[in-house]
Design a protein around this motif. Structure first.
Motif, short mmCIF file in Angstrom:
data_model
loop_
_atom_site.label_atom_id
_atom_site.label_comp_id
_atom_site.label_asym_id
_atom_site.label_seq_id
_atom_site.Cartn_x
_atom_site.Cartn_y
_atom_site.Cartn_z
N SER A 167 -75.71 -30.56 -43.40
CA SER A 167 -74.56 -30.73 -42.28
C SER A 167 -73.36 -30.72 -43.00
N PRO A 169 -70.33 -31.80 -41.71
CA PRO A 169 -69.66 -32.87 -41.86
C PRO A 169 -69.92 -33.94 -42.97
N ASP A 170 -71.07 -34.04 -43.22
CA ASP A 170 -71.86 -34.73 -44.39
C ASP A 170 -71.47 -34.17 -45.81
N ALA A 172 -68.71 -32.04 -46.57
CA ALA A 172 -67.20 -32.36 -46.39
C ALA A 172 -66.87 -31.20 -47.63
N PRO A 185 -62.11 -30.69 -44.83
CA PRO A 185 -63.00 -30.38 -43.34
C PRO A 185 -62.09 -30.95 -42.41
N GLU A 187 -62.07 -30.15 -37.55
CA GLU A 187 -63.23 -30.30 -36.39
C GLU A 187 -64.06 -29.13 -36.58
N VAL A 188 -65.13 -29.64 -36.09
CA VAL A 188 -66.32 -28.58 -35.88
C VAL A 188 -66.60 -28.46 -34.25
#
Length: 197
Positions: A167, A169-170, A172, A185, A187-188
């Motif tokens: 993932s 976001p996880d 980073a 990191p 916005e996705v």
């Protein structure tokens, strides 16, 4: 009218700066290796990408003959540790020109741990590691492309999504920009690929 930036034979560092400030952001391969004598080494490389999915092959580029390159030539193995945001200052610290007999793990206060498939330590604090055997080293003037066959990826369960994939976001992950700039990191956004017309 655009400004045209050209390589300068008398100042190659200038165009290196142009390229690294233009090709952004760049993922970071935080490469761990081990010398034939057994000394661990750890250094970040911002010329890094996936070359092939089948077979799985990754590549990083070393500008010049550095400890990582010599170690990989000797042992035929290396690990790419994910350069995660919480490790920002330690990743940067491992870019210092330490002597070959010095372990960057010890010098900057990181913990090394055994890898799954190679006899090269990975960074315990990094959430993901790509373990590689050397496929090929390709010289390009004073730089060297290091291609590695991916033997496995080991990941902290906390950075895996429900589908079993890492993932963003996880993880980073950090990236490099130009000059002394790094990117964190942000916005996705997701978008499906269009179907054939």
């Amino acid at each position: 009218m655009r400004t045209v930036l050209l390589p300068k034979d008398d100042n190659p560092a200038y165009f290196y700066g142009v390229l690294t400030a233009s090709v952004v952001p760049r993922p970071i391969a935080w490469v761990s290796s081990r010398s034939a004598a057994g000394t661990p080494n750890l250094a970040p490389y911002s010329f890094f990408t996936v070359v092939s999915g089948m077979p799985p092959v990754v590549l990083f580029s070393s500008n010049g003959e550095k400890d990582s390159l010599r170690n990989i030539r000797e042992t035929k193995q290396f690990v790419i540790n994910l350069a995660a945001e919480p490790l920002f200052e330690k990743i940067n610290a491992t870019s210092a020109p330490f002597d070959a007999e010095v372990s960057e793990f010890e010098a900057v206060g990181l913990t090394d741990e055994p890898s799954e498939r190679v006899d090269v330590p990975r960074v315990s604090q990094s959430p993901l590691a790509i373990e590689c055997s050397l496929r090929e080293i390709i010289p390009v003037e004073g730089s060297f492309l290091v291609l590695g066959d991916v033997l496995c990826v080991s990941a902290d369960p906390d950075v895996l999504a429900e589908d079993g994939l890492p993932s963003f976001p996880d993880l980073a992950p950090l990236t490099r920009l130009g000059r002394t700039e790094w990117s964190f990191p942000g916005e996705v956004r997701a978008i499906d690929r269009p179907a054939a017309p």
